[in-house]
Each structure stands twice: as structure tokens, then as C-alpha cells.
Motif scaffolding. Structure first.
Motif, PDB file in Angstrom:
ATOM      1  N   ASN A  14       0.882  -1.091  -0.530  1.00 12.39           N
ATOM      2  CA  ASN A  14      -0.336  -0.049  -0.194  1.00 12.39           C
ATOM      3  C   ASN A  14       1.104   0.860   0.326  1.00 12.39           C
ATOM      4  O   ASN A  14      -0.233   2.153  -0.143  1.00 12.39           O
ATOM      5  CB  ASN A  14      -1.027  -0.442   0.915  1.00 12.39           C
ATOM      6  CG  ASN A  14      -1.896  -0.397   1.138  1.00 12.39           C
ATOM      7  OD1 ASN A  14      -1.982  -1.427  -0.108  1.00 12.39           O
ATOM      8  ND2 ASN A  14      -2.302  -2.201   2.345  1.00 12.39           N
ATOM      9  N   GLU A  15       2.382   1.403   0.480  1.00 14.41           N
ATOM     10  CA  GLU A  15       2.692   2.436   0.162  1.00 14.41           C
ATOM     11  C   GLU A  15       3.201   2.733  -0.648  1.00 14.41           C
ATOM     12  O   GLU A  15       3.368   2.306  -1.787  1.00 14.41           O
ATOM     13  CB  GLU A  15       4.305   2.499   1.416  1.00 14.41           C
ATOM     14  CG  GLU A  15       5.008   3.163   1.798  1.00 14.41           C
ATOM     15  CD  GLU A  15       4.021   4.518   2.475  1.00 14.41           C
ATOM     16  OE1 GLU A  15       4.391   5.607   1.505  1.00 14.41           O
ATOM     17  OE2 GLU A  15       4.353   4.241   3.474  1.00 14.41           O
ATOM     18  N   THR A  16       3.773   4.719  -1.023  1.00 13.97           N
ATOM     19  CA  THR A  16       3.438   4.161  -2.901  1.00 13.97           C
ATOM     20  C   THR A  16       4.611   5.840  -2.357  1.00 13.97           C
ATOM     21  O   THR A  16       5.777   6.073  -3.390  1.00 13.97           O
ATOM     22  CB  THR A  16       2.315   5.798  -2.912  1.00 13.97           C
ATOM     23  OG1 THR A  16       2.247   7.162  -1.921  1.00 13.97           O
ATOM     24  CG2 THR A  16       1.069   5.085  -2.936  1.00 13.97           C
ATOM     25  N   ASN A  17       5.137   6.033  -0.796  1.00 16.73           N
ATOM     26  CA  ASN A  17       6.700   6.881  -1.024  1.00 16.73           C
ATOM     27  C   ASN A  17       7.541   5.752  -0.933  1.00 16.73           C
ATOM     28  O   ASN A  17       8.090   4.417  -1.066  1.00 16.73           O
ATOM     29  CB  ASN A  17       6.772   6.901   0.529  1.00 16.73           C
ATOM     30  CG  ASN A  17       8.063   8.213   0.389  1.00 16.73           C
ATOM     31  OD1 ASN A  17       8.998   7.841  -0.135  1.00 16.73           O
ATOM     32  ND2 ASN A  17       7.612   9.237   1.390  1.00 16.73           N
ATOM     33  N   LEU A  40       9.353   2.388   0.899  1.00 18.10           N
ATOM     34  CA  LEU A  40       9.040   0.514   0.067  1.00 18.10           C
ATOM     35  C   LEU A  40      10.531   0.576   0.076  1.00 18.10           C
ATOM     36  O   LEU A  40      10.893  -0.276   0.548  1.00 18.10           O
ATOM     37  CB  LEU A  40       8.694   1.797  -0.905  1.00 18.10           C
ATOM     38  CG  LEU A  40       7.622   1.888  -1.395  1.00 18.10           C
ATOM     39  CD1 LEU A  40       6.934   1.596  -2.468  1.00 18.10           C
ATOM     40  CD2 LEU A  40       6.778   0.806  -0.759  1.00 18.10           C
ATOM     41  N   ASP A  41      11.760   1.539   0.043  1.00 17.94           N
ATOM     42  CA  ASP A  41      13.074   0.560   0.498  1.00 17.94           C
ATOM     43  C   ASP A  41      13.176   0.241   1.459  1.00 17.94           C
ATOM     44  O   ASP A  41      13.943  -1.043   1.980  1.00 17.94           O
ATOM     45  CB  ASP A  41      13.990   1.363  -0.622  1.00 17.94           C
ATOM     46  CG  ASP A  41      13.988   1.691  -1.811  1.00 17.94           C
ATOM     47  OD1 ASP A  41      13.430   1.154  -2.349  1.00 17.94           O
ATOM     48  OD2 ASP A  41      14.808   2.854  -2.066  1.00 17.94           O
ATOM     49  N   THR A  42      12.624   1.375   2.868  1.00 18.06           N
ATOM     50  CA  THR A  42      13.027   0.832   4.263  1.00 18.06           C
ATOM     51  C   THR A  42      12.423  -0.247   4.768  1.00 18.06           C
ATOM     52  O   THR A  42      12.384  -1.144   5.029  1.00 18.06           O
ATOM     53  CB  THR A  42      12.700   2.075   4.741  1.00 18.06           C
ATOM     54  OG1 THR A  42      12.694   2.819   4.738  1.00 18.06           O
ATOM     55  CG2 THR A  42      12.700   1.900   6.178  1.00 18.06           C
ATOM     56  N   ARG A  76       2.299  -3.326  -7.532  1.00 22.69           N
ATOM     57  CA  ARG A  76       2.671  -3.734  -6.503  1.00 22.69           C
ATOM     58  C   ARG A  76       2.914  -5.107  -6.150  1.00 22.69           C
ATOM     59  O   ARG A  76       3.419  -5.310  -4.884  1.00 22.69           O
ATOM     60  CB  ARG A  76       0.907  -3.622  -6.132  1.00 22.69           C
ATOM     61  CG  ARG A  76       0.262  -2.505  -5.691  1.00 22.69           C
ATOM     62  CD  ARG A  76      -0.472  -2.375  -4.964  1.00 22.69           C
ATOM     63  NE  ARG A  76      -2.103  -0.621  -5.151  1.00 22.69           N
ATOM     64  CZ  ARG A  76      -2.453  -1.604  -4.604  1.00 22.69           C
ATOM     65  NH1 ARG A  76      -3.555  -1.824  -4.612  1.00 22.69           N
ATOM     66  NH2 ARG A  76      -3.739   0.263  -4.223  1.00 22.69           N
ATOM     67  N   LEU A  77       2.789  -5.849  -7.269  1.00 18.35           N
ATOM     68  CA  LEU A  77       3.151  -7.364  -7.584  1.00 18.35           C
ATOM     69  C   LEU A  77       5.075  -6.996  -7.494  1.00 18.35           C
ATOM     70  O   LEU A  77       5.503  -7.922  -6.919  1.00 18.35           O
ATOM     71  CB  LEU A  77       2.634  -8.378  -8.520  1.00 18.35           C
ATOM     72  CG  LEU A  77       3.101  -9.248  -8.309  1.00 18.35           C
ATOM     73  CD1 LEU A  77       2.131 -10.504  -7.739  1.00 18.35           C
ATOM     74  CD2 LEU A  77       2.491  -9.731 -10.626  1.00 18.35           C
TER      75      LEU A  77
END
Length: 713
Positions: free
Chosen positions: A348-351, A355-357, A401-402
Motif C-alpha cells: 500500500n505504501e507509495t513513498n 518502500l526501500d525501508t 505492487r506485485l
């Protein structure tokens, strides 16, 4: 305890003991002969149906069925303690073989129990009865089933074999089965050395069961003497100087010792009871403390998790740095709740920075995060399929997302190489789906240890797995033993995957799709590739020794310089295969289809080609010595310079086949054929009497080169 002893009548005092020693030696010889006969009967009852089953399994005209599950379970149960390689998957065997091998398993068990029953009820097995031997208890009667089970099951077999196993298992020679067999025989024979004598020395199995092995003839004489009770029987005994079995009080048994020492017995019972109570109290206290510690830890983790969730949530109002710290801290909790939260946040995250974190935190969790990521993977694949190709924007969103999910799984597998045995990624989407533009992710796991990973029905299309290892040693640190970590790739999609130099030995790949994949120099020895798709696959220099390729499709594959010695390719489809210089010695090629294949210089010596289709194939220079070629189709095949010596060509169809190399065209300056004299004996001694469709030119060549045919002069 009463023990049978040996005594002589008074008129024998002072005489030589040589006759008594001779009788004892004779009794020992008869006991050993009876034991050998008993073992021979049991072993033979299994070997005969097993041997017939092996023969039936070699027949090509019998239908194949899966091996009986009872046999599969038995095989694996035996393989584990003996460190044998487990045959993964259920092999196909001829239908009579299934029945015969089941009989080979049940017959020895049934015969063994029948002999135990006879021994328990009558004191003699069939061989003991033949050799006039009896096993009796202290009362001189048949020992009964319980005593016989202890005597044979525990004393004679379990104890000596267990000692031999422990010595073998922890010796330098493990897993050498030859040494274990030698140690077992040595221990069994050594255990049985204790023979009945005047001093009461007996074998361990007799001591444990409280039994005695006696001469059946003497036992009969004793019964006659007890029934008559007269002086004539005693005179008969003295005149013939025979041994008489009598009863005398010797060492008391356990029950009598208890009766004679009640105080000591009471002290032992009390001490045992106190020890049991104390151990129970200590164990209960330790269990309570462990449970309390676990509850405390779980409560602390739950509190930390709730605090971190408030800070890491998108609507928490925290800065990116604070959220990143919370996400990384959550990854260190090693808690199912935190793993699920991170997997959801990854979707769900977009940042991008967050996302890397999240991926870093899940990578820190390691293989424990795989089950949750796998569930998300399958959910996202279902969502993507439901969208279709109508709404491009929505499809791209879900595709992204996938892709994040796939990338995270890829990182975990790379970082924890060699530590992912048992990880289950079955039915996961980790490769290209085949639809143009449907995925932006490419799985790259080069030189990674994937031993023991379960990838059944997973999508790994176009994955790069160069030099990866799908098989590793287990806890014992030895190859080819029961605990080897072996991946499961059955029914997986590996189209166009790159598996160059990969180790796939013994890997289960039944019905796997490897079409157009690259497997050059890969190790596929003993791999299971039943009904696999290997169309147009590159297998140059691959090791496929003893591999199972029954009913596999290798149409158009390149098998140049591959090693398929002793491989099983029953009913495989090999049309248009390039197998130049391929080694196929002793391979099972029954009912295979090689239409249009190139087998130039291939080694097919002692291979089974019965009922194979070699029509229009190129077999120039192929080695077919002693090959089984009954009813093989060789129509229009090029057999020039092929070595057929010792081959069985009964029923083979040679219509249009080229046996003699054609003469070189003088105008052709670039191609040179070898000296024809060097190949003049390729059909020498071969019997073509039952071959089909031989024309005059072929017959002339056969007769002039030493072949056998009724029409040869």
C-alpha cells in the motif's frame, strides 16, 4: 531359577570327556545349520518375487503404473537410518512388478511370524524340527510367544544390530553399507557363540528369554523315562552313556531375589518414587517459568508493536525519518504481527524511500517473512488477473505492487543463500507470465544456494539461475544420503530460464516446463523429469546420468556431448533432437521417438532401443554394440559407419536404411570420407535373419562384411 544341566550316570566317572565335547560340538553345528536354514527360507521368499519383478519391469510391452505406496513408505523408512538416497517422487513400474514387489515385502514378514509361532507353540521351527532341535523354557516346555519375541526380536536381532549400527554410524566408514553388513553379521554370530554347556553358558537371546536350546532326541528320551519311571530306563541311559536333562536349583530369578531381600526392595521402590516425584516437581516449575517468560515477552512485543504501528502508519503525521526508524525497528521484532503489517505496507505504501525501508525490514526478518509474502503474492496475482487489460492505469498500479513483492522475495532468497531449506514458494509468481508487457520483474538468483526450496507449480519463466544449487548436503555433511536438502520444482514454469552450470541433481522436476531453457553443463544426474517439457532446450554437455525422463518431450532439444548413461527415457519424444556425440550407454530408450534426430557419433552401446522409432535419423558413426534393437524402426536411417556388432536387430525395419557409406564425389573438394576399410567390420557377426525389408544392396553389404543372414552364401 531352575536351569537344565548336563549330568552323567555314576559309572561314567573317570572316563574321558571327549564324547561329551563331541556331542556339544555336534549340537552347536546343528544349531548353526538350523539358523542358516531359517534365514535362507526368509530371504529366498523375498528374493524370488523381487527378481521376477525386476525382470517384468525390464519388459517394454507392459503397462506402467505408480509404485505401490506401501513400497514407497517402506523404501523411505529404510533409506533414512541407512543413509541411502531417497528416491523422490513415485516411480512408474510395470504392473506385475507392483504385485511381485509387494509379495517380496510381505512374504518374508509372513514367513518370519509363522516360524515364530511354531517356535512359541512347539519349541521348533521347520529347520529345527528337521535337525532334531528344541527350544524350551525352565519347565522344559515350549517357551510361548512372549518369550520367543524377546528371544528372536530383541536378543538375536535388535541388540547385535543396534550395536553394529552405532559402531558404523559414528565411525569413519559411514555411510559404507558394506562395513555395516559385515559388522551386523559379526555381532549376530558373536551373540550366538554362547552355547549350552555344563557351566550354564548361553547365548544372550536365550538368557533374555529364559530359554534353552536342547537336543530334541534327548528330550524325547527324558519324556520316555519320566513316563515309565522304572529301572530299565535308567539302565538304558547308563548303557548308552547318553546325556540326561534334569532340573536343579541354580541362580534364583528376580522374583525370588525380591522375596529374599524385602528391605532392599522396599528401599529401592521408595528411592525410585522420591526421584520421580522430585523430577516431576522440578519439570513442572521449569515449564511454568518458561510459559511465564513467553507470555511476558509476547506482551512486551505487543506493546512495542502497537507503538510502532502508530508511528509507522501513513496517517500518523510522523516524518519520513521517524517512520523509517519505526519500520526498521518493527523488522527486528521477529513477530508475526509485525511481519504481516510490513507485508501489507509493502503493497500500500507509495513513498519510494519508505518502500526501500520496508523491503530492508522484511529482508532483516529473513525466511520467516516468506509465508506472508507468498500469500500476498498469490493475492496480487489474482487481483491482476481480475483487472484484465481494459484499464491500463489500474493494471499498472497492481503490477507495481506485485513487482515490489517479487523483488523482496528475490532479495531474501539472495541474502539467505543456503539457509532457506524448507521454504515454501509453491504456486508463487516469480517470473514472466507470457503476456507482453504483463510484468517488469526478472528473477535473478545466479550462484545462489536454493537447496530444499519448494517451488512446486511456481512461475519462474525467464529467470536467471546460472550456477545456482538446488541440492545440498544435510546435517550429516555427506552427499547422497537421506537428509540431502533437495528442491522441489515439479510442475514449475521455467520457460526460457537460464540454468547454465546449475546443480539440479536428484531434484524433482516432474511435469516441469523447461521449454527453450538453457541447461548447458547443468548437473541433472538422478533428476526426476517424468513427463517434463524440454522442447528446444539447450542441454549441451549436461550430466543426465540415471535421470528419469519417462514420457518427457525433448523435441528439437540440443543434447550434444550430454551424458545420459543409464538414463530412463521410456516413451520419450525426441524428434529432431541434436545428439551428436551424446552418451546413451545402458539407457532405457524403449518406445522412444527419434524421428529426424541427429545421433552422429552417439554412444548407444547396450542401450535398450526396443520398439523405438529411428526413422530418418542420422546414426553415422554411432556405437550400437550389444544394443537391444528389437522391432526398431530404421526406415531411411543413415547407419553408415555405425558399429552394430553384438546388437539384436530381430524385427527391425531396415527399409531404405543406409548401411554402407556412399562413395565420395570427386567433384566435392571440401568433404572427405574416411577409409572404408576401417569400418568394414561394423556388422560382423550381427544376425539379420529376422530383420525386415532388407533390399539386395543391403544384403550384399551384410554378407560381404561378415553379417549373418540365410541368403548369405
Amino acid at each position: 531359577m531352575t536351569t537344565p544341566i548336563v549330568r552323567r550316570s555314576t559309572n561314567q566317572s573317570g572316563q574321558s570327556k571327549e564324547p561329551e565335547k563331541a556331542k556339544s560340538l555336534l549340537l552347536a553345528s546343528r544349531r548353526f545349520a538350523a539358523w542358516v536354514a531359517e534365514i535362507t527360507l526368509v530371504v529366498t521368499s523375498g528374493l524370488i518375487p523381487f527378481g521376477i519383478g525386476v525382470y517384468a519391469n525390464s519388459r517394454s510391452d507392459l503397462n506402467r503404473v505408480p509404485l505401490n505406496p506401501v513400497l514407497v513408505v517402506t523404501q523411505r523408512a529404510i533409506a533414512r537410518p541407512l543413509a541411502l538416497p531417497v528416491s523422490y517422487g513415485i516411480p512408474n513400474v510395470a504392473w506385475p512388478t507392483n504385485i511381485l514387489w509387494t509379495i517380496a515385502l510381505l512374504a518374508p514378514v509372513t514367513l518370519s511370524w509363522w516360524q515364530l509361532y511354531l517356535l512359541a507353540k512347539t519349541g521348533s521351527t521347520i529347520p529345527k524340527r528337521w535337525l532334531k532341535l528344541r527350544v524350551v523354557n525352565e519347565e522344559g516346555t515350549a517357551p510361548g510367544l512372549a518369550a520367543v519375541v524377546i528371544r528372536e526380536g530383541v536378543g538375536r536381532w535388535t541388540v547385535p544390530i543396534s550395536i553394529a549400527y552405532l559402531l558404523w554410524r559414528y565411525s569413519f566408514a559411514f555411510p559404507n553399507l558394506g562395513l555395516f553388513t559385515f559388522l551386523s553379521l559379526l555381532m549376530i554370530v558373536g551373540e550366538g557363540i554362547g552355547l549350552p554347556s555344563r557351566q550354564g553358558r548361553r547365548a544372550l537371546h536365550d538368557q533374555l528369554a529364559g530359554t534353552y536350546t536342547i537336543d530334541g532326541l534327548l528330550a524325547s528320551n527324558k519324556q520316555v523315562q519320566s513316563a515309565d519311571g522304572n529301572h530299565e530306563a535308567e539302565e538304558w541311559q547308563e548303557g548308552n552313556e547318553e546325556l540326561v536333562v534334569s532340573q536343579t536349583n541354580q541362580s534364583p530369578n528376580l522374583w525370588r531375589r525380591i522375596q529374599q531381600n524385602p528391605n532392599l526392595t522396599l528401599f529401592g521402590v521408595g528411592l525410585t518414587s522420591m526421584t520421580a516425584v522430585l523430577a516431576t516437581l522440578i519439570g513442572t516449575q521449569v515449564y511454568i517459568q518458561i510459559q511465564q517468560s513467553q507470555r511476558t515477552t509476547k506482551q512486551i512485543n505487543s506493546q512495542q508493536f502497537l507503538e510502532l504501528v502508530k508511528q509507522a502508519s501513513p496517517n500518523s503525521g510522523a516524518t519520513n525519518e521517524q517512520r523509517q526508524s519505526a519500520i526498521l525497528a518493527m523488522g527486528s521484532l521477529d513477530d508475526p504481527q509485525s511481519i504481516k503489517f510490513l507485508a501489507d505496507l509493502l503493497v500500500n505504501e507509495t513513498n519510494p524511500s519508505l518502500l526501500d525501508t520496508v523491503q530492508q525490514a522484511l529482508t532483516t526478518v529473513g525466511p520467516k517473512a516468506i509465508p506472508e509474502l507468498k500469500n500476498k503474492n498469490q493475492f496480487l496475482v489474482g487481483e491482476l488477473e481480475s483487472v484484465g487489460s481494459t484499464t491500463t492505469q489500474e493494471r499498472e498500479l497492481r503490477q507495481g505492487r506485485l513487482q515490489r513483492n517479487q523483488t523482496t522475495i528475490n532479495k531474501i532468497l539472495s541474502v539467505y543463500s543456503g539457509k532457506i531449506d524448507g521454504v515454501d514458494l509453491s504456486r508463487s509468481q516469480l517470473g514472466q507470465s507470457g503476456t507482453p508487457g504483463s510484468s517488469f520483474f526478472s528473477l535473478v538468483l545466479d550462484n545462489v544456494d536454493l537447496s530444499g526450496v519448494k517451488l512446486k507449480s511456481a512461475n519462474l519463466n525467464q529467470a536467471s539461475l546460472k550456477g545456482s544449487r538446488f541440492r545440498g548436503v544435510g546435517e550429516d555433511g555427506r552427499w547422497d544420503t537421506y537428509d540431502d536438502a533437495i528442491a522441489d520444482l515439479s510442475q514449475a514454469q521455467l520457460q526460457q530460464a537460464n540454468l547454465t552450470d546449475a546443480n539440479l541433481s536428484r531434484v524433482l522436476m516432474n511435469r516441469t516446463d523447461l521449454s527453450r531453457a538453457t541447461l548447458n553443463r547443468a548437473n541433472l544426474s538422478n533428476a526426476r523429469l517424468f513427463d517434463a517439457k524440454l522442447n528446444s532446450t539447450q542441454l549441451v554437455g549436461a550430466d543426465l546420468r540415471n535421470a528419469v525422463l519417462e514420457r518427457a518431450s525433448l523435441t528439437g532439444a540440443d543434447l550434444g556431448d550430454a551424458n545420459l548413461n543409464e538414463a530412463n527415457l521410456y516413451a520419450a519424444r525426441l524428434g529432431r533432437v541434436s545428439a551428436i556425440g551424446t552418451q546413451l550407454s545402458f539407457a532405457n530408450l524403449t518406445n522412444t521417438d527419434w524421428q529426424g534426430a541427429d545421433l552422429s557419433g552417439a554412444y548407444l552401446d547396450r542401450a535398450n532401443l526396443s520398439n523405438a522409432n529411428l526413422g530418418a535419423t542420422r546414426l553415422a558413426g554411432a556405437v550400437l554394440r550389444s544394443a537391444q534393437m528389437e522391432n526398431v524402426n530404421l526406415q531411411n536411417a543413415d547407419l553408415s559407419q555405425a558399429d552394430l556388432r553384438g546388437a539384436n536387430v530381430a524385427g527391425a525395419d531396415f527399409k531404405g536404411a543406409i548401411l554402407a557409406p556412399s562413395k565420395q564425389d570427386p567433384a566435392d573438394q571440401f568433404v572427405q570420407t574416411p577409409d572404408l576399410g576401417s569400418v568394414s567390420a561394423v556388422v560382423q557377426g550381427v544376425d539379420f535373419s529376422q530383420a525386415k525389408n532388407l533390399d539386395a544392396k543391403q544384403l550384399a553389404y551384410i554378407c560381404t562384411q561378415g553379417g549373418i543372414h540365410p541368403r548369405c552364401p
